[in-house]
Design an enzyme around this catalytic site. Structure first.
Site: not given
Ligand code: NAD
Length: 278
Positions: A96, A119, A52
């Site tokens: 994460q 997200d 990422k």
């Protein structure tokens, strides 16, 4: 029938090129900012975060990665998220997953301001997705929709079977297919006669985490098959779909690797850009 390949790597790279071109025309104070928080040293999570960070850098997004020890206290993590919520140059915040034991995932995700929830996991964004309101959509399902659209096949009215009901793939992709007027069935580990259900589908999305679970005899001739699974078998990456037998029946299929995986990161970049509101 031999299926055509849906080339996620190529489509993802086109998305990234388009974003890069747009970002290169921005003033310094308009550059989208992405903050990624990695708690602990899970090797797979480290790899994902590294990818990422690298992609963000390549396309010109300002990315900051916060690598915290597995012993991080919940309050300290929430305090960091609180600071990032207030930081004007951070437009997207990503924690994460999975988090190490002892940290409350739901409390952590809910601490992110919905407008910075890159997200799309915050309950507000999950709710918006289901009511069909404008939401930050989760990256993997958003990438799947882009792959489906790349085939040019009309989705309206199609029977879609999603195998897997996780909050990050199965449920949100079901919501998105529903909003595109598919008739959607969600299968899971307790579904009876799953092969019979799958055989009804014009579109199959497999998000299970079991290598080669979906076989050719479960596929209606001409169906589109999206393989979300990432499984490591003898050092090789294998999907949830048995590629050979399924591609003999399907009209379109995604490979693993090179299908859904690259789209997830491309959509993360797109979401960051979207949240920057440019
Ligand atoms: P998960 O473990 O949260 O969910 C798996 C789902 O599969 C569950 O809902 C469960 O009910 C279902 N399932 C398990 N056994 C089953 C069975 N025998 N029959 C029917 N259903 C069954 O997994 P997840 O996070 O949704 O991920 C699924 C797969 O997708 C994994 O391989 C993961 O690595 C991969 N994944 C890939 C990407 C990507 O970017 N390509 C992103 C997320 C997840």
């Amino acid at each position: 029938m031999t299926a055509s390949l849906i080339d996620g790597k190529k489509i993802a790279s086109e998305v990234k090129e388009r974003l890069k071109a747009k970002i290169s025309g921005l003033a310094a104070d308009e550059i989208p900012g992405l903050a990624v928080i990695l708690v602990g040293d899970d090797p797979a999570s480290s790899v994902y975060v590294g990818q990422k960070e690298k992609t963000a850098r390549e396309i010109g997004i300002n990315s900051r990665v916060y690598r915290l020890p597995a012993t991080t206290a919940q309050d300290d993590l929430l305090a960091l998220i609180g600071n990032l919520n207030e930081s004007p140059d951070v437009h997207g915040i990503l924690v994460q997953l999975p988090l190490p034991g002892g940290l409350d995932r739901d409390a952590v995700i809910t601490a992110i301001r919905p407008e910075k929830d890159v997200d799309g996991f915050h309950v507000v964004n999950v709710g918006k997705l289901w009511i069909g309101s404008d939401a930050v959509a989760p990256c993997t399902p958003k990438g799947i929709m882009a792959l489906l659209d790349s085939t040019g096949v009309e989705l309206k009215g199609k029977e879609a079977v999603v195998i897997g009901r996780s909050g990050i793939v199965g449920k949100p992709i079901a919501a998105m297919l529903l909003s595109r007027h598919c008739t959607v069935t969600i299968c899971h580990s307790r579904t009876r006669n799953l092969p019979d259900v799958a055989r009804r589908a014009d579109i199959v999305v497999a998000a299970i985490g079991m290598p080669n679970f979906v076989t050719g005899d479960m596929i209606k001739p001409g169906a589109i098959v999206i393989d979300v699974g990432i499984n490591r078998v003898d050092g090789r990456l294998v999907g949830d779909v048995e590629f050979e037998s399924v591609s003999a029946a399907a009209s379109w299929i995604t490979p693993v690797p090179g299908g859904v995986g690259p789209m997830t990161i491309a959509m993360l970049m797109q979401n960051t850009f979207q949240l920057a509101g440019i």
